[in-house]
Design an enzyme around this catalytic site. Structure first.
Site, PDB file in Angstrom:
ATOM      1  N   GLU A  20      13.501  -5.577  -2.094  1.00  0.00           N
ATOM      2  CA  GLU A  20      13.657  -5.950  -2.905  1.00  0.00           C
ATOM      3  C   GLU A  20      11.991  -5.113  -2.856  1.00  0.00           C
ATOM      4  O   GLU A  20      11.050  -4.496  -3.637  1.00  0.00           O
ATOM      5  CB  GLU A  20      12.390  -6.868  -3.451  1.00  0.00           C
ATOM      6  CG  GLU A  20      13.438  -8.346  -2.948  1.00  0.00           C
ATOM      7  CD  GLU A  20      12.735  -9.116  -3.157  1.00  0.00           C
ATOM      8  OE1 GLU A  20      13.784 -10.828  -4.198  1.00  0.00           O
ATOM      9  OE2 GLU A  20      11.730 -10.046  -3.353  1.00  0.00           O
ATOM     10  N   GLU A  27      21.053 -12.202  -3.510  1.00  0.00           N
ATOM     11  CA  GLU A  27      19.175 -13.334  -3.390  1.00  0.00           C
ATOM     12  C   GLU A  27      19.641 -13.881  -4.136  1.00  0.00           C
ATOM     13  O   GLU A  27      19.837 -13.447  -5.202  1.00  0.00           O
ATOM     14  CB  GLU A  27      18.331 -12.878  -2.870  1.00  0.00           C
ATOM     15  CG  GLU A  27      17.446 -12.964  -1.264  1.00  0.00           C
ATOM     16  CD  GLU A  27      15.743 -13.014  -1.468  1.00  0.00           C
ATOM     17  OE1 GLU A  27      15.436 -13.389  -2.149  1.00  0.00           O
ATOM     18  OE2 GLU A  27      15.161 -11.932  -0.988  1.00  0.00           O
TER      19      GLU A  27
END
Length: 478
Positions: free
Chosen positions: A318, A420
């Site tokens: 991320e 995710e």
């Protein structure tokens, strides 16, 4: 003056090529029957910030979308909740379009906030950056609901913003098979606490259960020194190299393939937190690059030498705000690019055929995703696949997700993976595997081995939710 003019031209370009979120929902699919309900009991505030990196020039801005959701993540269309917007940092909030501006107030603790009210379940606001490069923290509250929160990073007005030259946009050249994956990094910790897993009354290895029911890839996060006092797993070292090697053997024994997700930290690294490992804190920038490359190579070589090679690698987790702060912060894009190149070199040294993913927490935030990929590709960062996290509380609607992924694959000619996610499982697979030019690579479910993952109950027994993955495997995997 020339640099400011170039930045203005780039911002105009971004606004022209990336449709505002309010105008997208009629362009592709309508997921309203799945993701929205007319009424219900709200449990959480949903806050989407469509651009989480802004230029600190007093003008740059982003849309905010606020809603409330029920216990299974569906927006409530008729909600009229009053909301409190707490703002920390150099920024201003106003209504988007012709709506009334939020009203300033002070709560019982003396904290200032902005008061607003949902209309037909939604509030659209605008946040404008100030002139001080920093972080802006937004928290949106409504009564006892779980709050929505986001962190926006503002970068110096002199940062050079780039777009790729035509020759830098190159289609992926690797054969990457379709994936229905899962991140089960918590599994050794659950098992250490005594948790067991069962199918039809028989105890089985959870890894094998997943393999038997449609999953073909497993993702594992890895920290540098998680056993450190301030690390992820003091003394025990879960999600360090030794545990990763043991898990890799189990994954291979189950006939599945391995994804390694480097966090380049001793603790969680994500869009709000990218701290250096303690052992790397005092390194110069050049030494930091070399160490990142050598560490990446060492981990992957260790896996290969025991006969359990990685089949895909995420260089960072991320990383839309960068990694290894402050050196690799998004406000220092040249240095961020150099660190990412070092990570990619570490992968390529071990095996040039391993697909490399760049992973952003930007499932539905198209403007921000384009900003990031443009600036990294223009600076020579090479990779094979784009990855996004998608959680509706932070990353927009399913319509936003579909719009973003469609635009990304058409713009950059590379495959994309929702690496995710948790809810709206069937819809996410439909979006991914129907993307143009067959560029939807697949998905990776977040931590299904805990009972909240809805594949096992509290006693570790396989439940009906697993049947969906058999269906998805039959439908989408060749």
């Amino acid at each position: 003056m020339v640099r400011q003019l170039a930045q203005s031209i780039l911002l105009i370009f971004l606004l022209a090529c990336c449709k505002p979120a309010q105008e997208r929902h009629s362009t592709l699919s309508d997921f309203g029957t799945v993701s929205r309900v007319d009424s219900g009991r709200a449990v959480a505030v949903m806050l989407t910030v469509y651009r989480t990196t802004l230029v600190a020039d007093g003008r740059d801005n982003t849309l905010l979308r606020i809603a409330v959701s029920d216990s299974v993540g569906r927006e409530i269309r008729t909600a009229s909740d009053k909301i409190r917007i707490y703002l920390e940092g150099d920024a201003l909030i106003s209504a988007a379009g012709k709506g009334k501006n939020p009203v300033s107030a002070v709560d019982t603790s003396g904290a200032e906030y902005f008061q607003y009210q949902l209309e037909d379940g939604l509030a659209w606001l605008e946040l404008k950056a100030g002139e001080k490069p920093d972080k802006i923290r937004l928290v949106v509250r409504s009564g006892t609901l779980w709050p929505g929160l986001h962190e926006i990073h503002t970068i110096h007005r002199d940062v050079e913003l780039l777009t790729p030259r035509p020759g830098q946009i190159r289609p992926g050249n690797k054969e990457i098979e379709r994936m229905i994956g899962a991140d089960i990094s918590f599994l050794p910790q659950f098992e250490d606490r005594g948790r067991k897993y069962f199918e039809n009354g028989e105890e089985k290895d959870a890894v094998h259960i997943l393999a038997d029911h449609g999953f073909n890839y497993i993702k594992l996060r890895i920290f540098v020194n998680p056993e450190n006092e301030k690390g992820y797993s003091p003394d025990r070292g879960f999600c360090g190299l030794d545990h990763t090697l043991r898990m890799a053997r189990r994954i291979k024994d189950a006939g599945m393939k391995l994804i390694i997700n480097f966090h380049y930290s001793d603790y969680w690294a994500d869009a709000q937190r990218q701290n250096k490992p303690a052992a790397w804190e005092s390194l110069s920038f050049e030494a930091l690059k070399d160490t990142l490359e050598a560490y990446t190579e060492y981990v992957l070589l260790s896996l290969e030498q025991q006969g359990t090679p990685a089949h895909m690698v995420l260089v960072g987790n991320e990383i839309n705000h960068g990694l290894l702060w402050p050196d690799g912060h998004i406000g220092r894009p040249d240095q961020l690019a150099e660190l990412l190149k070092a990570g990619v070199r570490g992968v390529r040294t071990v095996d040039k055929n391993i697909p490399v993913m760049m992973h952003l927490a930007l499932g539905g935030q198209n403007e921000e995703a384009v900003f990031w990929f443009d600036n990294m590709i223009a600076r020579g960062v090479e990779f094979d696949i784009m990855g996004v996290s998608y959680y509706p509380r932070w990353h927009g609607t399913l319509e936003d997700l579909e719009y973003n992924l469609t635009d990304l694959v058409q713009r950059y000619k590379k495959p994309v993976n929702v690496v995710e996610y948790s809810i709206f499982r069937e819809e996410i697979h439909r979006i991914v595997f129907k993307l143009p030019d067959n560029l939807g690579n697949g998905t990776c479910l977040w931590e299904p081995v805990g009972y909240r993952g809805r594949l096992f109950d509290r006693e570790g027994k396989l439940i009906e939710g697993m049947l969906l993955y058999e269906k998805l495997s039959d439908q989408y995997l060749e």
